[in-house]
Motif scaffolding. Sequence first.
Motif, mmCIF file in Angstrom:
data_model
loop_
_atom_site.group_PDB
_atom_site.id
_atom_site.type_symbol
_atom_site.label_atom_id
_atom_site.label_comp_id
_atom_site.label_asym_id
_atom_site.label_seq_id
_atom_site.Cartn_x
_atom_site.Cartn_y
_atom_site.Cartn_z
ATOM 1 N N LEU A 1 0.914 -1.068 0.026
ATOM 2 C CA LEU A 1 0.125 -0.049 0.110
ATOM 3 C C LEU A 1 0.886 1.042 -0.152
ATOM 4 C CD1 LEU A 1 -3.052 0.705 0.340
ATOM 5 C CD2 LEU A 1 -2.754 0.896 2.737
ATOM 6 N N SER B 1 2.901 1.474 -3.258
ATOM 7 C CA SER B 1 2.134 2.232 -4.626
ATOM 8 C C SER B 1 1.919 3.615 -4.388
ATOM 9 C CB SER B 1 1.020 1.305 -4.550
ATOM 10 O OG SER B 1 0.160 1.638 -3.695
ATOM 11 N N ILE B 2 1.382 4.228 -3.162
ATOM 12 C CA ILE B 2 1.012 5.446 -2.895
ATOM 13 C C ILE B 2 2.178 6.336 -3.259
ATOM 14 C CG2 ILE B 2 0.012 6.859 -1.254
ATOM 15 C CD1 ILE B 2 -1.345 4.757 0.083
ATOM 16 N N THR C 1 1.545 8.487 -8.971
ATOM 17 C CA THR C 1 0.013 8.399 -9.027
ATOM 18 C C THR C 1 -0.547 7.284 -9.770
ATOM 19 O OG1 THR C 1 0.132 10.835 -9.436
ATOM 20 C CG2 THR C 1 -2.136 9.965 -9.839
ATOM 21 N N PHE D 1 -0.528 4.129 -7.602
ATOM 22 C CA PHE D 1 -1.640 4.234 -6.819
ATOM 23 C C PHE D 1 -3.074 3.725 -7.300
ATOM 24 C CE2 PHE D 1 -5.057 7.413 -4.721
ATOM 25 C CZ PHE D 1 -5.230 6.654 -3.551
ATOM 26 N N SER E 1 -7.257 11.897 -2.646
ATOM 27 C CA SER E 1 -5.593 12.047 -2.333
ATOM 28 C C SER E 1 -5.045 13.037 -3.269
ATOM 29 C CB SER E 1 -5.107 10.472 -3.219
ATOM 30 O OG SER E 1 -5.423 10.480 -4.511
ATOM 31 N N TYR F 1 -1.876 15.417 -6.930
ATOM 32 C CA TYR F 1 -1.583 14.338 -6.131
ATOM 33 C C TYR F 1 -0.800 14.607 -5.030
ATOM 34 C CZ TYR F 1 -0.619 9.649 -4.841
ATOM 35 O OH TYR F 1 -0.287 8.363 -4.224
ATOM 36 N N PRO G 1 0.283 12.044 -1.821
ATOM 37 C CA PRO G 1 0.428 10.879 -1.144
ATOM 38 C C PRO G 1 0.117 10.874 0.387
ATOM 39 C CG PRO G 1 2.701 11.584 -1.967
ATOM 40 C CD PRO G 1 1.407 12.475 -2.475
ATOM 41 N N ILE H 1 -3.489 10.685 1.566
ATOM 42 C CA ILE H 1 -4.167 9.247 1.869
ATOM 43 C C ILE H 1 -3.400 8.552 2.793
ATOM 44 C CG2 ILE H 1 -2.743 8.335 -0.206
ATOM 45 C CD1 ILE H 1 -6.549 7.692 0.365
ATOM 46 N N ILE H 2 -2.047 8.687 2.917
ATOM 47 C CA ILE H 2 -1.400 8.121 3.828
ATOM 48 C C ILE H 2 -1.969 8.422 5.421
ATOM 49 C CG2 ILE H 2 0.817 7.633 5.270
ATOM 50 C CD1 ILE H 2 1.968 7.606 2.334
#
Length: 296
Positions: free
Chosen positions: A18, A21-22, A26, A29, A148, A154, A156, A159-160
Amino acid sequence: MNETLKRTISGAVYIALLLASILFSTESFIILFGIFLIITIYEFSNIVNLNKVFSILFGILLYGIIILISHYNKQTSAYLNNTFKSNLDLETNIQQLDLVLLAITLVVSIKCIIFLFYDSVQKVSTSSKYLYLLGYIALPFLFIVKISFGTNDYNPKIIIGLFVLIWTNDTFAYLVGKSMGKHKLFERVSPKKTIEGFLGGMVFAAFAGFLISKLYIQPSPAFSGKSILIWTIIALIVSIFGTIGDLIESKFKRIAGIKDSGSIMPGHGGILDRLDSVIFVAPIIFLFYQILYYVS
């Protein structure tokens, strides 16, 4: 291999995948959550007995088309203007599309909450199954991607930060509930959840929101000076609606007579078991963002 070790290893692989990828790009993710969407639809179709092939194709088309329209709109707009010499206000159209999709998702979310509290439900009608597939499963994945992007590009960290809040809430709800829990939260759906655990998870999630605002994510210019308040509110949203999302999935599984949505993650169950909170929370967070933007 004992259960605890399996759970630890599969959990670590999930978190590493996870985060990688994040943080990588972009595209990575978006692709990962597209894969998660396919697996989640497969698991949900198993739970409610839907046609898997049709459901997965529907989910892929919806996710792919909306992502292409929403997050590659600059290239699309430039292409349309150069090709057709038009002056389409694509950005406005995208915002209107987002609001329509959000409205549909929120209506289905309300239906899910009613479904959760409706004791006499022993089976789900076919029309309701497809409605849940759309608004409870597919569209929330789009909103995970959309939030996100924050205010512009974008980001990250957003979202994290959301996942950190969900993990904090889940972990401390479990720990506090196990050590101090005496009063059941919703026994007929999830016997192990307690009011004490719910409140403990909320308190620690709010504290995690405070730490995120101070140490991790700096406020954007539009929200300068409000970062602590914003992340604290997000933490409370995560605690309340994340718990509701968990309970809703438990209700579906209880009707189906199963413990886990799948077995892809040893010791944890399926992807839907891991994402049941975030998919219910994401549209609410997106709505909160829209209110913030409007006010600012």
